[in-house]
Design a protein around this motif. Structure first.
Motif, PDB file in Angstrom:
ATOM      1  N   GLN A   5      -0.843   9.799  15.209  1.00  0.00           N
ATOM      2  CA  GLN A   5       0.615   9.691  15.160  1.00  0.00           C
ATOM      3  C   GLN A   5       1.182  10.089  13.802  1.00  0.00           C
ATOM      4  OE1 GLN A   5       1.074   5.830  17.842  1.00  0.00           O
ATOM      5  NE2 GLN A   5       2.919   6.289  16.719  1.00  0.00           N
ATOM      6  N   ASN A   6       0.416   9.827  12.738  1.00  0.00           N
ATOM      7  CA  ASN A   6       0.880  10.118  11.378  1.00  0.00           C
ATOM      8  C   ASN A   6       0.295  11.420  10.849  1.00  0.00           C
ATOM      9  OD1 ASN A   6       2.594   7.726  10.391  1.00  0.00           O
ATOM     10  ND2 ASN A   6       0.866   6.767  11.437  1.00  0.00           N
ATOM     11  N   HIS A   7      -0.187  12.271  11.761  1.00  0.00           N
ATOM     12  CA  HIS A   7      -0.655  13.623  11.448  1.00  0.00           C
ATOM     13  C   HIS A   7      -1.744  13.651  10.384  1.00  0.00           C
ATOM     14  CE1 HIS A   7       2.744  14.868  13.855  1.00  0.00           C
ATOM     15  NE2 HIS A   7       3.501  14.086  13.117  1.00  0.00           N
ATOM     16  N   GLY A   8      -2.567  12.598  10.325  1.00  0.00           N
ATOM     17  CA  GLY A   8      -3.667  12.550   9.376  1.00  0.00           C
ATOM     18  C   GLY A   8      -3.247  12.257   7.947  1.00  0.00           C
ATOM     19  N   LEU A   9      -1.992  11.970   7.731  1.00  0.00           N
ATOM     20  CA  LEU A   9      -1.514  11.655   6.386  1.00  0.00           C
ATOM     21  C   LEU A   9      -1.880  10.205   6.072  1.00  0.00           C
ATOM     22  CD1 LEU A   9       1.933  13.424   6.658  1.00  0.00           C
ATOM     23  CD2 LEU A   9      -0.143  14.287   5.560  1.00  0.00           C
ATOM     24  N   LEU A  10      -2.752  10.036   5.094  1.00  0.00           N
ATOM     25  CA  LEU A  10      -3.348   8.723   4.854  1.00  0.00           C
ATOM     26  C   LEU A  10      -2.349   7.684   4.363  1.00  0.00           C
ATOM     27  CD1 LEU A  10      -6.866   9.544   3.398  1.00  0.00           C
ATOM     28  CD2 LEU A  10      -6.158   9.181   5.754  1.00  0.00           C
ATOM     29  N   THR A  11      -1.467   8.047   3.471  1.00  0.00           N
ATOM     30  CA  THR A  11      -0.509   7.068   2.955  1.00  0.00           C
ATOM     31  C   THR A  11       0.388   6.555   4.075  1.00  0.00           C
ATOM     32  OG1 THR A  11      -0.557   8.092   0.770  1.00  0.00           O
ATOM     33  CG2 THR A  11       1.338   6.687   1.281  1.00  0.00           C
ATOM     34  N   GLN A  12       0.882   7.478   4.916  1.00  0.00           N
ATOM     35  CA  GLN A  12       1.738   7.061   6.029  1.00  0.00           C
ATOM     36  C   GLN A  12       0.952   6.221   7.032  1.00  0.00           C
ATOM     37  OE1 GLN A  12       1.830   9.832   4.426  1.00  0.00           O
ATOM     38  NE2 GLN A  12       3.863  10.667   4.340  1.00  0.00           N
ATOM     39  N   THR A  13      -0.286   6.609   7.303  1.00  0.00           N
ATOM     40  CA  THR A  13      -1.112   5.853   8.247  1.00  0.00           C
ATOM     41  C   THR A  13      -1.388   4.460   7.694  1.00  0.00           C
ATOM     42  OG1 THR A  13      -2.135   7.890   9.043  1.00  0.00           O
ATOM     43  CG2 THR A  13      -3.286   5.840   9.522  1.00  0.00           C
ATOM     44  N   ALA A  14      -1.709   4.371   6.413  1.00  0.00           N
ATOM     45  CA  ALA A  14      -1.971   3.068   5.790  1.00  0.00           C
ATOM     46  C   ALA A  14      -0.730   2.187   5.854  1.00  0.00           C
ATOM     47  CB  ALA A  14      -2.430   3.258   4.345  1.00  0.00           C
ATOM     48  N   ASN A  15       0.436   2.768   5.550  1.00  0.00           N
ATOM     49  CA  ASN A  15       1.677   1.989   5.644  1.00  0.00           C
ATOM     50  C   ASN A  15       1.926   1.533   7.072  1.00  0.00           C
ATOM     51  OD1 ASN A  15       2.246   2.186   2.915  1.00  0.00           O
ATOM     52  ND2 ASN A  15       3.484   4.022   3.160  1.00  0.00           N
ATOM     53  N   PHE A  16       1.672   2.427   8.021  1.00  0.00           N
ATOM     54  CA  PHE A  16       1.859   2.112   9.435  1.00  0.00           C
ATOM     55  C   PHE A  16       0.992   0.925   9.855  1.00  0.00           C
ATOM     56  CE2 PHE A  16       1.050   2.642  13.950  1.00  0.00           C
ATOM     57  CZ  PHE A  16       2.304   2.940  14.448  1.00  0.00           C
ATOM     58  N   LEU A  17      -0.256   0.915   9.379  1.00  0.00           N
ATOM     59  CA  LEU A  17      -1.198  -0.154   9.721  1.00  0.00           C
ATOM     60  C   LEU A  17      -1.074  -1.364   8.799  1.00  0.00           C
ATOM     61  CD1 LEU A  17      -4.344   2.071  10.362  1.00  0.00           C
ATOM     62  CD2 LEU A  17      -2.973   0.877  12.098  1.00  0.00           C
ATOM     63  N   ASN A  18      -0.235  -1.233   7.784  1.00  0.00           N
ATOM     64  CA  ASN A  18      -0.028  -2.286   6.790  1.00  0.00           C
ATOM     65  C   ASN A  18      -1.324  -2.618   6.047  1.00  0.00           C
ATOM     66  OD1 ASN A  18       1.620  -3.987   5.308  1.00  0.00           O
ATOM     67  ND2 ASN A  18       1.150  -5.748   6.590  1.00  0.00           N
ATOM     68  N   VAL A  19      -2.028  -1.573   5.658  1.00  0.00           N
ATOM     69  CA  VAL A  19      -3.237  -1.721   4.840  1.00  0.00           C
ATOM     70  C   VAL A  19      -3.052  -0.872   3.598  1.00  0.00           C
ATOM     71  CG1 VAL A  19      -4.720  -2.103   6.842  1.00  0.00           C
ATOM     72  CG2 VAL A  19      -4.480   0.208   5.938  1.00  0.00           C
ATOM     73  N   THR A  20      -3.879  -1.104   2.604  1.00  0.00           N
ATOM     74  CA  THR A  20      -3.794  -0.260   1.421  1.00  0.00           C
ATOM     75  C   THR A  20      -4.418   1.094   1.742  1.00  0.00           C
ATOM     76  OG1 THR A  20      -5.932  -0.957   0.528  1.00  0.00           O
ATOM     77  CG2 THR A  20      -3.999  -2.262  -0.110  1.00  0.00           C
ATOM     78  N   ARG A  21      -3.978   2.119   1.036  1.00  0.00           N
ATOM     79  CA  ARG A  21      -4.516   3.453   1.265  1.00  0.00           C
ATOM     80  C   ARG A  21      -6.003   3.483   0.932  1.00  0.00           C
ATOM     81  NH1 ARG A  21      -5.965   8.278  -0.403  1.00  0.00           N
ATOM     82  NH2 ARG A  21      -5.022  10.163   0.438  1.00  0.00           N
ATOM     83  N   LEU A  22      -6.400   2.800  -0.127  1.00  0.00           N
ATOM     84  CA  LEU A  22      -7.802   2.759  -0.528  1.00  0.00           C
ATOM     85  C   LEU A  22      -8.660   2.099   0.552  1.00  0.00           C
ATOM     86  CD1 LEU A  22      -9.890   3.380  -2.707  1.00  0.00           C
ATOM     87  CD2 LEU A  22      -9.362   1.167  -3.736  1.00  0.00           C
ATOM     88  N   SER A  23      -8.166   1.010   1.142  1.00  0.00           N
ATOM     89  CA  SER A  23      -8.912   0.356   2.221  1.00  0.00           C
ATOM     90  C   SER A  23      -9.063   1.291   3.416  1.00  0.00           C
ATOM     91  CB  SER A  23      -8.200  -0.923   2.671  1.00  0.00           C
ATOM     92  OG  SER A  23      -8.207  -1.873   1.640  1.00  0.00           O
ATOM     93  N   LEU A  24      -7.998   2.011   3.751  1.00  0.00           N
ATOM     94  CA  LEU A  24      -8.074   2.957   4.862  1.00  0.00           C
ATOM     95  C   LEU A  24      -9.080   4.060   4.554  1.00  0.00           C
ATOM     96  CD1 LEU A  24      -7.112   4.052   7.580  1.00  0.00           C
ATOM     97  CD2 LEU A  24      -5.262   5.219   6.356  1.00  0.00           C
ATOM     98  N   GLN A  25      -9.050   4.591   3.325  1.00  0.00           N
ATOM     99  CA  GLN A  25      -9.982   5.647   2.942  1.00  0.00           C
ATOM    100  C   GLN A  25     -11.428   5.164   3.039  1.00  0.00           C
ATOM    101  OE1 GLN A  25      -9.242   9.031   1.949  1.00  0.00           O
ATOM    102  NE2 GLN A  25     -11.394   9.059   2.484  1.00  0.00           N
TER     103      GLN A  25
END
Length: 158
Positions: free
Chosen positions: A35-55
């Protein structure tokens, strides 16, 4: 894989950690990435997690890394398509950019940043000299060249 559209939560709680994201359903994370086109910052915000945790989570879950890489490839394709549309429209900056990046095999070279000054055919590198000093240096160099040319014997003099 069935793709469901997730709804972005209105209330914001503190960002979740890597352990929290590990508890999530992998499909939920995959859907958020898509849904967020693979953009990690947007995906992390969407999931309410930190970008580093998502990575870190993506590094652990190879199938999710594949989805992320595929999304990035789709984004690049889209950007290239849009760039080519600008080239077709004759937008000079798009044409120059395209030739600089893709036309090197045909002899097009990116123009270096304007870091030199050319005066009287002499390249003068930037320095603390002001333009008057550059001009004086160029004139001195030109006079020196003329003196050297005078010292070369003329072949017709033989």
């Amino acid at each position: 894989m069935e793709i469901k559209h997730l709804k972005h939560s209105q209330k914001r709680s503190p960002k979740k950690t890597l352990n929290d994201i590990r508890k999530m359903d992998v499909n939920t994370v995959a859907q958020a990435l898509i849904q967020n086109h693979g953009l990690l910052t947007q995906t992390a915000n969407f999931l309410n997690v930190t970008r580093l945790s998502l990575q870190k989570f993506l590094n652990e879950q190879k199938e999710l890394s594949f989805i992320n890489e595929l999304s990035n490839e789709v984004n690049l394709d889209l950007a290239e398509y849009e760039l080519l549309q600008k080239v077709k429209e004759g937008q000079l900056s798009a044409i120059k950019y395209y030739l600089d990046k893709k036309g090197q095999s045909r002899g097009y070279q990116p123009k270096p940043e304007n870091t030199t000054n050319i005066q009287n055919g002499i390249v003068i590198l930037p320095s603390t000299q002001n333009p008057n000093e550059w001009e004086q240096s160029a004139k001195k160099y030109q006079l020196k060249q003329q003196e050297q040319l005078k010292q070369i014997p003329n072949q017709n003099d033989n």
